[in-house]
Enzyme design. Sequence first.
Site, PDB file in Angstrom:
ATOM      1  N   GLU A  38      30.194  58.617  59.257  1.00 31.51           N
ATOM      2  CA  GLU A  38      31.601  58.946  59.410  1.00 31.51           C
ATOM      3  C   GLU A  38      32.273  57.972  60.390  1.00 31.51           C
ATOM      4  O   GLU A  38      31.614  57.367  61.236  1.00 31.51           O
ATOM      5  CB  GLU A  38      31.762  60.390  59.886  1.00 31.51           C
ATOM      6  CG  GLU A  38      31.326  61.406  58.851  1.00 31.51           C
ATOM      7  CD  GLU A  38      31.597  62.836  59.282  1.00 31.51           C
ATOM      8  OE1 GLU A  38      32.107  63.033  60.403  1.00 31.51           O
ATOM      9  OE2 GLU A  38      31.298  63.753  58.494  1.00 31.51           O
ATOM     10  N   ARG A  94      44.494  48.055  38.093  1.00 32.93           N
ATOM     11  CA  ARG A  94      44.037  47.579  36.788  1.00 32.93           C
ATOM     12  C   ARG A  94      43.755  48.739  35.819  1.00 32.93           C
ATOM     13  O   ARG A  94      43.838  48.566  34.613  1.00 32.93           O
ATOM     14  CB  ARG A  94      42.790  46.703  36.964  1.00 32.93           C
ATOM     15  CG  ARG A  94      43.071  45.484  37.845  1.00 32.93           C
ATOM     16  CD  ARG A  94      41.823  44.736  38.209  1.00 32.93           C
ATOM     17  NE  ARG A  94      41.464  43.763  37.193  1.00 32.93           N
ATOM     18  CZ  ARG A  94      40.421  42.954  37.305  1.00 32.93           C
ATOM     19  NH1 ARG A  94      39.633  43.014  38.352  1.00 32.93           N
ATOM     20  NH2 ARG A  94      40.160  42.088  36.353  1.00 32.93           N
ATOM     21  N   ASP A 168      44.307  34.107  29.216  1.00 36.54           N
ATOM     22  CA  ASP A 168      44.537  35.248  28.327  1.00 36.54           C
ATOM     23  C   ASP A 168      45.996  35.659  28.394  1.00 36.54           C
ATOM     24  O   ASP A 168      46.775  35.155  29.208  1.00 36.54           O
ATOM     25  CB  ASP A 168      43.631  36.432  28.690  1.00 36.54           C
ATOM     26  CG  ASP A 168      43.783  36.855  30.141  1.00 36.54           C
ATOM     27  OD1 ASP A 168      44.895  36.747  30.687  1.00 36.54           O
ATOM     28  OD2 ASP A 168      42.785  37.292  30.738  1.00 36.54           O
ATOM     29  N   LYS A 191      41.864  35.724  24.719  1.00 32.26           N
ATOM     30  CA  LYS A 191      40.592  36.207  25.255  1.00 32.26           C
ATOM     31  C   LYS A 191      40.159  37.473  24.525  1.00 32.26           C
ATOM     32  O   LYS A 191      40.977  38.350  24.246  1.00 32.26           O
ATOM     33  CB  LYS A 191      40.712  36.500  26.749  1.00 32.26           C
ATOM     34  CG  LYS A 191      39.458  37.105  27.380  1.00 32.26           C
ATOM     35  CD  LYS A 191      39.597  37.281  28.876  1.00 32.26           C
ATOM     36  CE  LYS A 191      40.545  38.395  29.242  1.00 32.26           C
ATOM     37  NZ  LYS A 191      40.562  38.653  30.695  1.00 32.26           N
TER      38      LYS A 191
END
Length: 298
Positions: A38, A94, A168, A191
């Site tokens: 911790e 993402r 891409d 891609k």
Amino acid sequence: MSILLFNPDSDPALASQLARLLDAQAGVLEQRRFPDGESYLRVHTECKGRRCVILCNLFHPDERLLRLLFLADTLREMGASEVGLVTPYLAYMRQDKRFKPGECVSSRPFARLLSEAFDYLVTVDPHLHRYHSLDEIYTIPSRVVQAAPLIAHWIGQHIRDPLLIGPDSESEQWVSHVAGLAGVPFQILQKERRGDYDVSISLPDLEQGQQCTPVLVDDIISSGRTMLETLSHLQSAGLPRATIIGVHGIFAGDAYTRLTQIADVVTTACIPHLSNQIDIAPPIAEAVRELMQQRDTD
């Protein structure tokens, strides 16, 4: 009274630059881990009534998030007038869609956590693919610093006859913007990704670029597989040694070593790394000042 700038993680170079540009005082923290793992955190700088900014790079978010939230909460309890977050790499952007049943669209709960903890957010080129802006998932004011002008300037200073190449379709927004600012040609390849480490790239049309220096530009370099596949095609076509420019150089595993064997690798200073050559501190400081001025007028 001056701004307080806290840097709970190791990014001393950027913290020093921001402190100077913002005329900020460096806040003093005491941090350690207990034997059970911790975190212990103590703020040694009086912050009552003061504007506080936390610089915390979230490129390894699971290691940093709890300590960051603990610090923000502690500063508020100690009376800070506001607590802002500067994170050049904004994690969990993402995963912006549920591709399979039951998947966590992690960008959304992550955004809620940060929105509840901070008064504003400054970041650099977040991965906005299916989101048009951070406002779609963040409920606090934000500023996005664009790296494209910085990259375009660097290319103009260091690369002769560049041909910009995006590996891409997702990279097109970065590559086209940089190319437009630098006044140089660009191409976007196709891609196909079959897995995290299984990627194929289309062959580029290089007739116009045979005498040019290929420059691969992308927002995130992680496993490096996309770049490596692209570089293989460029080598087969007999082009000169390429330069890779990444906004966020994550370089998972041996990615950096493999890339530097066949290309020159340059990144912005968003994530501390020996490849950093493009400074980001001035526009970040300007974004912080803009948000503070906005809060003053609201």
